[in-house]
Scaffold this active site. Structure first.
Site: not given
Ligand code: GLN
Length: 477
Positions: A80, A155, A179
């Site tokens: 990420k 996310s 997330s």
């Protein structure tokens, strides 16, 4: 044999040792697929160039150490974009950090490098991890591979897409309020939020420091376990990390007691999601596990507490991005203009909204009414769960009330926040939680994955892996 990029970590580790494929071939399979599909999916903000030294080193280690080489040796992973990898951009999908290059490795990255893992690229996300869809990314949203009209969740949406579309074998994400678990559910993969403090946050761009945890998104429970075992551990660089066995060990029995708070599942959930969840529970009971009705009355307040605490922490964490030290800078007439212009243009709408909300709930005159009361809720929730955990090994929910939604469907922020109802409690209390595929529901003729969510006591990830394997055996994965 499955296509190389479609193997699990466990399968690839075996194939590499059996010389059925090389580290290079595995890398090429993932990266070629990533290049071929990224235009459509926008999973990666950057696909890295090949690092010959790293591939060569991993191959050599497998050749010389064989079975003793770490399972992650030579495995292509995605990261990420809020996790630092030295020398690479880490933008948190924000214009503010678009050109920021990491000057050191996050502890998790160090551990993965030590294990011989290789990195395919950095994945798209909601800006600074605020959101549930990747629509808040400054670089356009990622797309759900099951239905390109729909969000992949967020996310950590880019990480989820990278795994679900086989652009990497597994990925790391971060989870502040769901997330990792929510995008895992929306894309049909496994997502684990570890116990708070189990995994170092050193080198994670902070969002809500008391809530954030890094964790795996993976194609199987076994893969999630392999990644978790590699990245976990106390770290001198993060004083909130915890020693092994800080909490009492929980034994995993053959017959697990699963708590189901049915009173929280009566409304606000799509009927077919509830039906899929109930069907899974029945099958778990048939497999010898015990369902226990539990009550979690205070959980109804978790979402409200989360959306006070998280913006409060965001407003302080992002205060350092002021257009003076580093990041996006715009100059005006005065120093105040510099701040205002840099932060107004550097941050997206949702980020600005949360900074304002957070500043408000922390301001004198309101801090007692909002922040302190929300903070007190955390102890209440912990107590409520510890009572439940006297009777059960884990608590079950659907991960989300609905499957992946259509782009733009939740443009009203409150409707977006409501989707986090089942995931935020684990962050507020620090408990570990996992999302595991529990089948599909149909929307407009397209079959969309949905996830089951299990929460366990602190440091009882072993229980989550056991339940996860039980769910996998039932065969929804
Ligand atoms: N969807 C939640 C939010 O918008 C969770 C985000 C996260 O876990 N990083 O805050």
């Amino acid at each position: 044999m499955a296509k190389l990029n479609e193997m699990t970590i466990a399968e690839a580790a075996r194939a590499l040792r059996a010389r059925e494929c090389s580290v290079r071939e595995l890398w090429d399979a993932c990266v070629n697929e990533a290049h071929a599909r990224n235009k459509e999916l926008n999973a990666f903000l950057e696909i890295f160039d090949v690092d010959d030294g790293a591939l060569h080193g991993a191959q050599k280690r497998i050749d010389t150490e064989g079975a003793k080489a770490p399972l992650l040796c030579g495995i292509p992973l995605a990261l990420k974009d809020n996790i630092l990898l030295e020398g690479k951009v880490a933008s948190a999908a924000s214009k503010m950090l678009e050109h920021y290059r990491a000057t050191y490795d996050a502890t998790v990255v160090k551990k993965l490098k030590d294990a011989g893992a290789v990195f395919v690229g950095r994945t798209n996300m909601d800006e600074f991890a605020m959101g549930s869809s990747t629509e808040n990314s400054a670089f356009g949203p990622s797309v759900n591979p099951h239905d390109t009209e729909r969000v992949p969740g967020g996310s950590s949406g880019g990480s989820a897409v990278a795994v679900a579309a086989h652009l990497a074998l597994a990925a790391l994400g971060s989870d502040t309020g769901g997330s990792i678990r929510q995008p895992a559910a929306y894309t049909g993969i496994v997502g684990l939020k570890p116990t708070y403090g189990a995994v170092s946050r050193s080198g994670l761009i902070a969002m809500g420091s008391s809530l954030d945890q890094i964790g795996p998104l993976a194609a199987s429970v076994e893969d999630a376990r392999i990644l978790y075992e590699t990245i976990r551990g106390e770290d001198i660089m993060d004083s909130t990390t915890i020693p092994d066995n800080l909490y009492p060990m929980r034994a995993v029995s053959k017959s697990l007691r699963i708590g189901v708070p049915r009173h929280l599942l009566e409304e606000g959930i799509d009927a077919d999601v509830r039906a899929a969840f109930n069907a899974l529970l029945e099958e778990l009971a048939r497999a010898g596990h015990v369902l226990v009705d539990i009550k979690l009355p205070m959980s109804a307040h978790a979402l409200a507490a989360y959306y006070i605490i998280m913006p409060a922490e965001v407003s302080t964490n992002l205060a350092r991005l002021d257009g003076i030290r580093y990041g996006f800078a715009e100059r005006g007439e005065t120093l105040l203009d510099d701040y205002v212009l840099s932060r107004t243009k550097g941050f997206g709408e949702e980020t600005r909204r949360r900074i304002l909300l957070g500043t408000f709930v922390l301001s004198s005159g309101y801090i007692d009414a909002y922040y302190h009361r929300a903070d007190a809720m955390r102890a209440v929730l912990r107590r409520e769960y510890s009572v439940a955990f006297e009777k059960v090994d884990a608590v079950a929910f659907p991960t989300t009330p609905s499957p992946a939604f259509v782009f733009g469907e939740k443009s009203d922020p409150l409707s977006m926040y409501l989707g986090d109802i089942f995931t935020v409690t684990a962050n507020l209390t620090g408990m570990p939680a996992i999302s595991i595929p529990m089948g599909h529901v149909d929307r407009a003729g397209i079959s969309l994955p949905v996830g089951a969510h299990f929460t366990a006591p602190h440091q009882a990830e072993n229980i989550l892996f056991a339940i996860g394997s039980a769910v996998e055996k039932i065969g929804h994965v």
